[in-house]
Design an enzyme around this catalytic site. Structure first.
Site, PDB file in Angstrom:
ATOM      1  CG  ASN A   9     -41.199 -78.814  39.821  1.00  0.00           C
ATOM      2  OD1 ASN A   9     -41.284 -77.922  40.662  1.00  0.00           O
ATOM      3  ND2 ASN A   9     -40.044 -79.368  39.497  1.00  0.00           N
ATOM      4  N   GLY A  34     -36.267 -82.129  32.260  1.00  0.00           N
ATOM      5  CA  GLY A  34     -36.827 -81.718  30.978  1.00  0.00           C
ATOM      6  C   GLY A  34     -36.653 -80.236  30.705  1.00  0.00           C
ATOM      7  CB  VAL A  35     -39.055 -77.741  29.272  1.00  0.00           C
ATOM      8  CG1 VAL A  35     -39.160 -76.229  29.162  1.00  0.00           C
ATOM      9  CG2 VAL A  35     -39.285 -78.386  27.908  1.00  0.00           C
ATOM     10  CG  ASP A  36     -38.712 -76.742  35.820  1.00  0.00           C
ATOM     11  OD1 ASP A  36     -38.479 -75.521  35.752  1.00  0.00           O
ATOM     12  OD2 ASP A  36     -39.063 -77.319  36.869  1.00  0.00           O
ATOM     13  CG  ASP A  75     -32.212 -75.778  23.571  1.00  0.00           C
ATOM     14  OD1 ASP A  75     -33.029 -75.419  24.451  1.00  0.00           O
ATOM     15  OD2 ASP A  75     -31.017 -76.023  23.823  1.00  0.00           O
ATOM     16  CE1 TYR A  87     -44.675 -83.350  35.963  1.00  0.00           C
ATOM     17  CE2 TYR A  87     -46.307 -81.663  35.546  1.00  0.00           C
ATOM     18  CZ  TYR A  87     -45.257 -82.149  36.278  1.00  0.00           C
ATOM     19  OH  TYR A  87     -44.790 -81.425  37.343  1.00  0.00           O
TER      20      TYR A  87
END
Length: 185
Positions: free
Chosen positions: A27, A35-37, A13, A129
């Site tokens: 983004n 997600g990661v963001d 993580d 993406y």
């Protein structure tokens, strides 16, 4: 890379990495997402969002362009900074690999400017993406290996969320040849 730079990979993580800087697959709005963001914004807390809003109100009114990078505080993350970069959406009709490579190069440039010695990267663009994970790993590893010498880095770490991504990045790192001893689990 400098002779002392470790290029490593871990399955885990990214929000739990004790590094100077974590790279966020953001983004263009910089205002959080999935997600990661989303995970970085949730765990890092409101300080990250506040700095992103300030960036949008100031020098990035139209958002962060694809392939570019910018830093903010890491808030409550066990890192000092978050380096936000916007990966390209995968296209079969158009080669956008130069934009994906730019995400890694620009993140390293920002990290060097900050004085970060340890940087953790996700697999940029390999989630929603749609970038094929094996090709994302190829672009990421080759770009970081080539550009990593441009800064004061002790460790450049790929943090992969699942076994498939870990295997793809592991294969690319193995193809580079022997690495100095490090945390390569």
């Amino acid at each position: 890379m400098t002779p002392m730079t470790l290029l490593t990979r871990v399955r885990g993580d990214i929000t739990r990495q004790h590094v100077d800087a974590v790279v966020n697959a953001a983004n263009s709005s910089l205002l959080g997402g999935g997600g990661v963001d989303g995970a970085i914004h949730r765990v890092g807390g409101p300080e990250i969002l506040a700095e992103c809003r300030a960036l949008r109100a100031g020098r990035l009114p139209g958002g962060l362009p694809t392939g570019q990078a910018v830093a903010t505080t890491a808030g409550r993350l066990p890192a000092r900074w978050v380096i936000h970069t916007v990966g390209p959406v995968y296209s079969r009709a158009e080669d956008r690999s130069h934009l994906l490579a730019s995400c890694y190069r620009e993140s390293l440039r920002v990290a060097a400017e900050l004085g970060a010695e340890t940087v953790a990267f996700p697999a940029v663009s390999a989630g929603v993406y749609g970038w094929p994970v094996a090709d994302a790993a190829r672009v990421a590893v080759r770009t970081v290996a080539a550009a990593g010498g441009d800064g004061p880095f002790a460790e450049l770490r790929f943090v992969l969320f699942d076994d498939r991504a870990f295997a793809a990045f592991d294969a690319e790192l193995q193809a580079l040849g022997p690495q100095p001893p490090g945390e390569n689990r």
